[in-house]
Design a protein around this motif. Structure first.
Motif, mmCIF file in Angstrom:
data_model
loop_
_atom_site.group_PDB
_atom_site.id
_atom_site.type_symbol
_atom_site.label_atom_id
_atom_site.label_comp_id
_atom_site.label_asym_id
_atom_site.label_seq_id
_atom_site.Cartn_x
_atom_site.Cartn_y
_atom_site.Cartn_z
ATOM 1 N N MET A 169 -6.733 2.078 -4.096
ATOM 2 C CA MET A 169 -5.475 0.594 -3.006
ATOM 3 C C MET A 169 -6.669 -0.025 -1.997
ATOM 4 S SD MET A 169 -2.918 0.467 -4.854
ATOM 5 C CE MET A 169 -1.807 -0.150 -3.626
ATOM 6 N N SER A 190 0.940 -1.401 -0.374
ATOM 7 C CA SER A 190 0.171 -0.130 -0.190
ATOM 8 C C SER A 190 0.826 1.358 -0.041
ATOM 9 C CB SER A 190 -1.099 0.115 1.383
ATOM 10 O OG SER A 190 -0.362 0.413 2.479
ATOM 11 N N VAL A 211 -5.514 -1.017 1.552
ATOM 12 C CA VAL A 211 -4.713 -0.826 3.159
ATOM 13 C C VAL A 211 -4.638 -1.751 4.262
ATOM 14 C CG1 VAL A 211 -4.025 1.299 2.232
ATOM 15 C CG2 VAL A 211 -5.570 1.187 4.001
ATOM 16 N N GLN A 218 -8.635 -5.278 5.634
ATOM 17 C CA GLN A 218 -8.331 -4.587 4.792
ATOM 18 C C GLN A 218 -9.345 -3.396 4.189
ATOM 19 O OE1 GLN A 218 -5.691 -6.033 1.907
ATOM 20 N NE2 GLN A 218 -7.548 -7.194 0.654
#
Length: 229
Positions: A105, A61, A107, A133
């Motif tokens: 994204m 990440s 993370v 996540q």
């Protein structure tokens, strides 16, 4: 201080399964970098160097610096394929990022405070992690390496939802934009502690010896025979 990751790559001129197999035998990983304002570019990276990077959680990440020949590009890891048995890295996808364009994204979540949560410390509960996540949307410069989840205030049957996560400035959760405020983690009693007690009738039946139950059954049958007569 945020760690800087540099991926050394070479332009890949050969294509196909056979060419990729030969590259792997040479200790290289076939990869591709795409997106941004450039055309998709097949590349190769050193397998051992990539393996070292992948042992560090932040690599997944993080904005990566990709050096291809004399050029340098900024990218993120978007996909990774491993051999199902040998755990060998088979292929990697990198996506270019632009400073002024939002990116999405996943993370990781870092959980803290479970050991002092009332539901665990005094309530006898256990933590159930529903997510490890979350997907965020932000500019590259604002991309967090992880998000913290504070569990220290949870009582039994309480949960932390996505809307309760503390986000850095200019970072949004994708699921919340779609109205999905899912639970991230919760405290519940262990299953054995909440199993219902047997029904009283069942308990009473269980207290009668099996032999006595048979005698009662035979007595009932005899009464039925007398009525028929």
């Amino acid at each position: 201080m945020r760690e800087a990751f540099v991926v050394e790559a070479e332009v890949r001129t050969t294509r196909g399964k056979g060419a990729s197999r030969r590259l792997r035998h040479e200790g290289k990983v076939p990869a591709i970098i795409y997106g941004g304002k450039g055309e998709p570019q097949p590349i190769t990276v050193n397998h051992n160097e990539l393996s070292k990077h992948l042992k560090i959680e932040a690599f997944y990440s993080h904005i990566l610096t990709v050096k291809i020949g004399g050029a340098t590009e900024q990218a993120v890891l978007k996909d990774l394929h491993r051999h199902p048995v040998r755990n060998e890295i088979m292929h990697m996808d990198l996506q270019r990022v632009l400073a002024d364009q939002l990116l999405r994204m996943h993370v990781p979540l870092h959980f803290k405070g479970a050991e002092v949560a009332p539901g665990i410390k005094t309530g006898g509960g256990i933590i159930e992690h529903h997510m490890i996540q979350v997907e965020v949307e932000c500019l590259p410069k604002d991309l967090p390496e992880f998000l913290e989840v504070d569990l220290s205030a949870l009582n039994v049957n309480e949960a932390v939802h996505m809307s309760q996560l503390k986000l850095p400035a200019n970072v949004a959760l994708v699921e919340l934009k779609h109205g999905n405020d899912a639970s991230v983690a919760a405290v519940h009693l262990p299953r054995a502690a909440v199993e219902p007690e047997p029904v009283a009738a069942e308990a009473a039946s269980a207290e009668v010896p099996a032999t006595a139950q048979k005698v009662e059954a035979k007595g009932d049958e005899a009464k039925k025979d007398d009525k028929k007569k």
